[in-house]
Design a protein around this motif. Structure first.
Motif, PDB file in Angstrom:
ATOM      1  N   THR A  19       6.865   6.846 -10.863  1.00 15.74           N
ATOM      2  CA  THR A  19       7.727   6.475 -11.987  1.00 15.74           C
ATOM      3  C   THR A  19       7.462   5.035 -12.434  1.00 15.74           C
ATOM      4  O   THR A  19       8.050   4.558 -13.393  1.00 15.74           O
ATOM      5  CB  THR A  19       9.214   6.597 -11.581  1.00 15.74           C
ATOM      6  N   GLY A  20       6.576   4.347 -11.718  1.00 18.06           N
ATOM      7  CA  GLY A  20       6.251   2.957 -12.064  1.00 18.06           C
ATOM      8  C   GLY A  20       5.151   2.883 -13.111  1.00 18.06           C
ATOM      9  O   GLY A  20       4.603   3.907 -13.545  1.00 18.06           O
ATOM     10  N   PHE A  21       4.827   1.676 -13.499  1.00 18.43           N
ATOM     11  CA  PHE A  21       3.839   1.442 -14.560  1.00 18.43           C
ATOM     12  C   PHE A  21       2.473   2.059 -14.211  1.00 18.43           C
ATOM     13  O   PHE A  21       1.935   2.892 -14.952  1.00 18.43           O
ATOM     14  CB  PHE A  21       3.740  -0.077 -14.769  1.00 18.43           C
ATOM     15  N   LEU A  22       1.941   1.693 -13.060  1.00 20.31           N
ATOM     16  CA  LEU A  22       0.609   2.172 -12.682  1.00 20.31           C
ATOM     17  C   LEU A  22       0.627   3.668 -12.363  1.00 20.31           C
ATOM     18  O   LEU A  22      -0.292   4.405 -12.726  1.00 20.31           O
ATOM     19  CB  LEU A  22       0.149   1.378 -11.451  1.00 20.31           C
ATOM     20  N   ARG A  45      13.035   8.522  -6.153  1.00 19.97           N
ATOM     21  CA  ARG A  45      14.367   8.260  -5.592  1.00 19.97           C
ATOM     22  C   ARG A  45      15.427   8.547  -6.649  1.00 19.97           C
ATOM     23  O   ARG A  45      15.193   8.299  -7.846  1.00 19.97           O
ATOM     24  CB  ARG A  45      14.477   6.833  -5.070  1.00 19.97           C
ATOM     25  N   ARG A  55      14.543  12.348 -14.635  1.00 19.37           N
ATOM     26  CA  ARG A  55      13.559  11.271 -14.460  1.00 19.37           C
ATOM     27  C   ARG A  55      12.151  11.762 -14.818  1.00 19.37           C
ATOM     28  O   ARG A  55      11.387  11.062 -15.447  1.00 19.37           O
ATOM     29  CB  ARG A  55      13.585  10.724 -13.029  1.00 19.37           C
ATOM     30  N   ASP A  97      13.615   8.540  -0.721  1.00 22.64           N
ATOM     31  CA  ASP A  97      13.860   7.102  -0.820  1.00 22.64           C
ATOM     32  C   ASP A  97      13.042   6.425   0.269  1.00 22.64           C
ATOM     33  O   ASP A  97      13.284   6.635   1.465  1.00 22.64           O
ATOM     34  CB  ASP A  97      15.359   6.810  -0.653  1.00 22.64           C
ATOM     35  N   LEU A  98      12.094   5.639  -0.130  1.00 23.30           N
ATOM     36  CA  LEU A  98      11.176   5.028   0.828  1.00 23.30           C
ATOM     37  C   LEU A  98      11.854   4.006   1.730  1.00 23.30           C
ATOM     38  O   LEU A  98      11.255   3.515   2.687  1.00 23.30           O
ATOM     39  CB  LEU A  98       9.971   4.397   0.101  1.00 23.30           C
ATOM     40  N   CYS A 123       1.315   4.157  -4.327  1.00 22.19           N
ATOM     41  CA  CYS A 123       1.509   3.066  -5.305  1.00 22.19           C
ATOM     42  C   CYS A 123       2.859   2.388  -5.141  1.00 22.19           C
ATOM     43  O   CYS A 123       3.040   1.263  -5.619  1.00 22.19           O
ATOM     44  CB  CYS A 123       1.467   3.610  -6.733  1.00 22.19           C
ATOM     45  N   LEU A 139       9.916  -1.819   2.333  1.00 24.78           N
ATOM     46  CA  LEU A 139       9.190  -1.017   1.347  1.00 24.78           C
ATOM     47  C   LEU A 139       7.662  -1.205   1.443  1.00 24.78           C
ATOM     48  O   LEU A 139       6.902  -0.246   1.397  1.00 24.78           O
ATOM     49  CB  LEU A 139       9.675  -1.388  -0.060  1.00 24.78           C
ATOM     50  N   SER A 164      -2.922  -2.036  -2.985  1.00 24.91           N
ATOM     51  CA  SER A 164      -2.410  -3.334  -2.551  1.00 24.91           C
ATOM     52  C   SER A 164      -2.496  -4.291  -3.737  1.00 24.91           C
ATOM     53  O   SER A 164      -2.409  -3.855  -4.894  1.00 24.91           O
ATOM     54  CB  SER A 164      -3.223  -3.836  -1.362  1.00 24.91           C
ATOM     55  N   TYR A 216       6.543 -11.120  -1.667  1.00 23.92           N
ATOM     56  CA  TYR A 216       5.737  -9.995  -2.169  1.00 23.92           C
ATOM     57  C   TYR A 216       4.304 -10.067  -1.631  1.00 23.92           C
ATOM     58  O   TYR A 216       3.812  -9.108  -1.018  1.00 23.92           O
ATOM     59  CB  TYR A 216       5.751  -9.994  -3.707  1.00 23.92           C
ATOM     60  N   LYS A 220       2.640  -7.565   1.184  1.00 25.45           N
ATOM     61  CA  LYS A 220       1.496  -6.722   0.802  1.00 25.45           C
ATOM     62  C   LYS A 220       0.340  -6.974   1.785  1.00 25.45           C
ATOM     63  O   LYS A 220      -0.406  -6.055   2.118  1.00 25.45           O
ATOM     64  CB  LYS A 220       1.051  -7.006  -0.640  1.00 25.45           C
ATOM     65  N   SER A 242      -5.858  -7.153  -9.569  1.00 25.91           N
ATOM     66  CA  SER A 242      -5.302  -8.502  -9.774  1.00 25.91           C
ATOM     67  C   SER A 242      -4.018  -8.370 -10.614  1.00 25.91           C
ATOM     68  O   SER A 242      -3.091  -7.702 -10.175  1.00 25.91           O
ATOM     69  CB  SER A 242      -6.334  -9.432 -10.394  1.00 25.91           C
ATOM     70  N   VAL A 244      -2.138  -6.621 -13.330  1.00 31.85           N
ATOM     71  CA  VAL A 244      -2.345  -5.404 -14.131  1.00 31.85           C
ATOM     72  C   VAL A 244      -1.671  -5.558 -15.501  1.00 31.85           C
ATOM     73  O   VAL A 244      -0.478  -5.823 -15.595  1.00 31.85           O
ATOM     74  CB  VAL A 244      -1.791  -4.163 -13.394  1.00 31.85           C
TER      75      VAL A 244
HETATM   76  N1  LIG Z   1       1.743  -4.629 -11.816  1.00 29.41           N
HETATM   77  C1  LIG Z   1       0.863  -5.456 -11.318  1.00 29.41           C
HETATM   78  O1  LIG Z   1       0.518  -6.476 -11.921  1.00 29.41           O
HETATM   79  C2  LIG Z   1       0.245  -5.176  -9.998  1.00 29.41           C
HETATM   80  C3  LIG Z   1       0.666  -4.148  -9.183  1.00 29.41           C
HETATM   81  N2  LIG Z   1       0.031  -3.963  -7.970  1.00 29.41           N
HETATM   82  C4  LIG Z   1       0.459  -2.896  -7.084  1.00 29.41           C
HETATM   83  O2  LIG Z   1       0.418  -1.677  -7.785  1.00 29.41           O
HETATM   84  C5  LIG Z   1       1.432  -0.806  -7.302  1.00 29.41           C
HETATM   85  C6  LIG Z   1       2.232  -0.289  -8.463  1.00 29.41           C
HETATM   86  O3  LIG Z   1       2.796  -1.389  -9.163  1.00 29.41           O
HETATM   87  P1  LIG Z   1       3.575  -1.181 -10.535  1.00 29.41           P
HETATM   88  O4  LIG Z   1       3.371   0.177 -11.029  1.00 29.41           O
HETATM   89  O5  LIG Z   1       3.242  -2.316 -11.383  1.00 29.41           O
HETATM   90  O6  LIG Z   1       5.060  -1.369 -10.025  1.00 29.41           O
HETATM   91  P2  LIG Z   1       6.418  -0.775 -10.607  1.00 29.41           P
HETATM   92  O7  LIG Z   1       7.485  -1.722 -10.194  1.00 29.41           O
HETATM   93  O8  LIG Z   1       6.276  -0.427 -12.025  1.00 29.41           O
HETATM   94  O9  LIG Z   1       6.583   0.576  -9.795  1.00 29.41           O
HETATM   95  C7  LIG Z   1       7.001   0.604  -8.475  1.00 29.41           C
HETATM   96  C8  LIG Z   1       7.217   2.046  -8.082  1.00 29.41           C
HETATM   97  O10 LIG Z   1       7.671   2.094  -6.725  1.00 29.41           O
HETATM   98  C9  LIG Z   1       8.829   2.933  -6.676  1.00 29.41           C
HETATM   99  N3  LIG Z   1       9.766   2.562  -5.635  1.00 29.41           N
HETATM  100  C10 LIG Z   1      10.279   1.340  -5.416  1.00 29.41           C
HETATM  101  N4  LIG Z   1      11.169   1.408  -4.412  1.00 29.41           N
HETATM  102  C11 LIG Z   1      11.224   2.700  -4.010  1.00 29.41           C
HETATM  103  C12 LIG Z   1      11.957   3.417  -3.044  1.00 29.41           C
HETATM  104  N5  LIG Z   1      12.809   2.797  -2.232  1.00 29.41           N
HETATM  105  N6  LIG Z   1      11.757   4.732  -2.913  1.00 29.41           N
HETATM  106  C13 LIG Z   1      10.898   5.390  -3.726  1.00 29.41           C
HETATM  107  N7  LIG Z   1      10.163   4.779  -4.666  1.00 29.41           N
HETATM  108  C14 LIG Z   1      10.330   3.445  -4.812  1.00 29.41           C
HETATM  109  C15 LIG Z   1       9.491   2.710  -8.026  1.00 29.41           C
HETATM  110  O11 LIG Z   1      10.415   3.746  -8.265  1.00 29.41           O
HETATM  111  P3  LIG Z   1      11.672   3.578  -9.249  1.00 29.41           P
HETATM  112  O12 LIG Z   1      11.175   4.023 -10.588  1.00 29.41           O
HETATM  113  O13 LIG Z   1      12.683   4.479  -8.681  1.00 29.41           O
HETATM  114  O14 LIG Z   1      12.088   2.150  -9.235  1.00 29.41           O
HETATM  115  C16 LIG Z   1       8.274   2.751  -8.928  1.00 29.41           C
HETATM  116  O15 LIG Z   1       7.880   4.064  -9.168  1.00 29.41           O
HETATM  117  C17 LIG Z   1       2.245  -1.619  -6.298  1.00 29.41           C
HETATM  118  O16 LIG Z   1       1.820  -1.267  -5.021  1.00 29.41           O
HETATM  119  C18 LIG Z   1       1.876  -3.053  -6.607  1.00 29.41           C
HETATM  120  O17 LIG Z   1       1.957  -3.850  -5.455  1.00 29.41           O
HETATM  121  C19 LIG Z   1      -1.004  -4.736  -7.588  1.00 29.41           C
HETATM  122  C20 LIG Z   1      -1.441  -5.739  -8.363  1.00 29.41           C
HETATM  123  C21 LIG Z   1      -0.832  -6.061  -9.611  1.00 29.41           C
END
Ligand SMILES: NC(=O)C1=CN([C@@H]2O[C@H](COP(=O)(O)OP(=O)(O)OC[C@H]3O[C@@H](n4cnc5c(N)ncnc54)[C@H](OP(=O)(O)O)[C@@H]3O)[C@@H](O)[C@H]2O)C=CC1
Ligand SMILES: CCCCCCCCCCCCCCCCCC(=O)SCCNC(=O)CCNC(=O)[C@H](O)C(C)(C)COP(=O)(O)OP(=O)(O)OC[C@H]1O[C@@H](n2cnc3c(N)ncnc32)[C@H](O)[C@@H]1OP(=O)(O)O
Length: 527
Positions: A19-22, A45, A55, A97-98, A123, A139, A164, A216, A220, A242, A244
């Motif tokens: 559900t995150g950006f990447l 979660r 979601r 939930d992680l 991720c 986490l 990472s 952070y 990591k 680096s 993103v």
């Molecule tokens: N963005 C960047 O510039 C960079 C990112 N990275 C790495 O890339 C990866 C992805 O980053 P990015 O997509 O930007 O981060 P986001 O913050 O956009 O996404 C984080 C994700 O982790 C999930 N998450 C967080 N806590 C929990 C939990 N307790 N249980 C289940 N899921 C959880 C979030 O879910 P929810 O939607 O529920 O919050 C979300 O899907 C990470 O490992 C980050 O360290 C590395 C370098 C640069």
């Protein structure tokens, strides 16, 4: 025929952080290039007031601004829906939930995951710089350890790919594609987090993170150590991106949907909140587009599963050593784009100066950030509204102070493994899963990034650009008017108090009078 796309066909893939950006960009590319994959399990979660289905629906149908008059902007999964119309059925959201033991996954779901998963992309993380160490460890370290334990019970698992960050060793200047040990073993840290209370953790945090800037990057780095120590017989690889940024090309240029990293500052500059920033213009801006990270991740998944390297390989996904850009160039291009495509309802005109020392930073923070916020809040109070600008400005300044570490230094990351992998790909895979950052044109990329921020993140309508330009013109006139009034008041006060100022004033007035008399006389002569 793409070997990588072919490889993912029929596979069951587990993604954390989908559900995150990447995670979203990763899932989109997987479905688009391998629509025949079996299923993507996503650990999601529960969030306040939203079911899992809601979601997932939100991921597949990014929200659109209902007031848009022109064609709505692309949704991330628009192209996927063309090649894989049953995409909804292929996403299997699992409540997890992680932060919880066994991720709070039901027995039945756990059984399904263990039995079917072929590939894992891990991720999920907390990416907040200021997270409490206990939560960041939970986490970024403990959850990674638990996921590895789960992975070791998966009979079909072919590869485990851990995301990472290139900044996990940002305390070093030159970083190789190796794991650098932290002084205290991750297991000891995990154990201690269980019995230490918050106050003691707060006290020891600076000592533990040492010369890293935040929890952070530290956690990591610990996460990577855990991956190395717990890898056992698993096929594992680590990817270190680096900073993103928005997508470069796929599924379309400039896609971004959260405010992390540079995106938040681009918004703040475009809205006119950010007027000055403590940054070194010549420092390398090691940005990497999200689609490049995703292409490398999928290529690494394929390579790790098919070629089974003897040791855990680490891949740097960085731009600095192959195609460097610097913060100065980036700042200029961001502002140049806002001239052409301004954001709506800006607070002030976009203009952000780079400063490099503490005194000028404090000065500009007071003059360009705090003072206008106080004046605006005063105006809001006068008009019976709730003041909010000072609070917002304080948050922006806090964010700036957290990001400063990364915009005043340069790092060198070696990219041997990443280049080795590129050389192993077929020409077709090099095209479909392109992660060659040398082909990226920064000026074009940054322009699309800014445009993407407007369209996809802020969901502003392109039809509103003329009105946004008008608004900036009004702000410019207010600015000139305000400055003139300020000058006249200051001058009036000065004249009232100082003989020298009075003399200067009389000199200027008499000079102007003489000049005008001469001009009038010479024009009368001509007639
Ligand atoms: N963005 C960047 O510039 C960079 C990112 N990275 C790495 O890339 C990866 C992805 O980053 P990015 O997509 O930007 O981060 P986001 O913050 O956009 O996404 C984080 C994700 O982790 C999930 N998450 C967080 N806590 C929990 C939990 N307790 N249980 C289940 N899921 C959880 C979030 O879910 P929810 O939607 O529920 O919050 C979300 O899907 C990470 O490992 C980050 O360290 C590395 C370098 C640069
Ligand atoms: C001319 C232009 C020039 C452009 C130059 C660009 C320079 C870019 C520099 C970028 C450097 C990035 C380096 C990253 C390096 C590590 C990369 C990774 O591995 S990890 C991945 C990277 N990880 C990260 O980037 C995480 C960084 N972020 C954090 O750690 C936290 O958000 C926080 C500690 C900064 C603030 O915490 P807290 O105060 O509790 O509050 P909340 O979180 O709840 O947000 C509150 C308010 O703050 C706002 N806002 C938030 N972020 C930004 C932003 N970036 N920016 C601006 N604003 C931001 C937000 O809008 C919100 O406003 P509102 O809704 O209330 O109105």
């Amino acid at each position: 025929m793409s070997m990588i796309a072919d490889f993912y066909g029929g596979k069951s893939i587990l993604i954390t952080g989908a559900t995150g950006f990447l995670g979203k960009v990763l899932m989109e590319k997987l479905f688009r290039t391998s629509p025949d994959l079996r299923v993507i399990y996503i650990l999601v979660r529960p969030k306040a007031g939203q079911t899992l289905q809601q979601r997932v629906f939100q991921i597949l149908n990014s929200k659109i601004n209902m007031q848009m008059k022109t064609r709505r902007p692309h949704e991330l999964f628009e192209k996927v829906k063309e090649v894989c119309p049953n995409v909804h059925e292929k996403i299997r959201a699992i409540s997890a939930d992680l932060n919880q033991n066994d991720f709070a996954i039901s027995m039945q779901d756990m059984q399904e995951l263990l039995s079917y998963t072929d590939i894992i992309f891990h991720c999920a993380a907390t990416v907040r710089f200021d997270d409490h160490l206990r939560h960041a460890v939970q986490l970024n370290v403990t959850a990674t350890q638990q996921l590895l334990l789960m992975a070791s019970q998966m009979p079909n698992l072919e590869a485990f790919i851990h995301i990472s960050t290139a900044f996990s060793n940002c305390n070093l200047k030159h970083i190789d594609e190796v794991i650098y040990p932290c002084p205290v073993e991750p297991k000891k840290i995990i154990d201690s987090m269980e019995w230490l209370d918050d106050a003691i953790i707060d006290e020891i945090t600076p000592k533990l993170i040492g010369d890293r800037p935040n929890t952070y990057t530290y956690t990591k780095a610990l996460g990577e150590m855990v991956v190395q120590q717990e890898s056992g017989k698993l096929n594992i690889a680590i990817i270190r991106p680096s900073i993103v940024g928005a997508t470069w090309q796929e599924p379309f240029p400039g896609w971004v949907d959260n405010i992390n990293g540079p995106t938040g500052l681009i918004v703040a500059a475009g809205k006119g909140f950010l007027r000055s920033i403590r940054a070194t213009p010549m420092a390398v801006a090691d940005l990497i587009p999200a689609d490049i990270v995703v292409n490398l991740t999928l290529a690494v998944g394929w390579y790790t599963a098919v070629h089974r390297p003897k040791s855990t390989l680490i891949y740097h996904c960085t731009s600095g050593n192959l195609n460097p850009c610097n913060w100065g160039k980036m700042g200029i291009q961001v502002l140049a784009t806002f001239e052409k495509i301004p954001l709506e309802r800006a607070f002030r005109r976009p203009k952000a100066d780079f400063t490099t020392n503490n005194v000028t930073t404090q000065y500009w923070n007071a003059v360009s950030h705090r003072a206008p916020a106080i004046i605006y809040d005063f105006y809001l109070r006068l008009t019976g509204r709730k003041p909010r600008m000072t609070k917002l400005m304080n948050r922006l300044l806090r964010t700036l102070s957290m990001l400063e570490y990364f915009i005043n230094r340069s790092w060198e990351w070696s990219t041997y493994n990443t280049e080795m992998l590129m050389s192993k790909l077929s020409p077709e895979d090099q095209r479909v899963f392109n992660f060659d950052v040398r082909q990226l044109n920064w000026l074009e990329y940054i322009e699309n990034y800014v445009l993407g921020v407007k369209k996809y993140l802020l969901k502003e309508d392109m039809a509103g650009i003329p009105e946004a330009k008008q608004h900036l013109k009004r702000l410019r006139n207010i600015h000139y008017l305000f400055n003139t009034a300020l000058f006249l008041i200051a001058w009036r006060l000065l004249i009232a108090r100082s003989q020298v100022a009075r003399n200067v004033w009389f000199f200027i007035v008499s000079f102007c009078y003489k000049f005008l008399s001469y001009f009038r006389a010479s024009s009368t002569l001509k007639v």
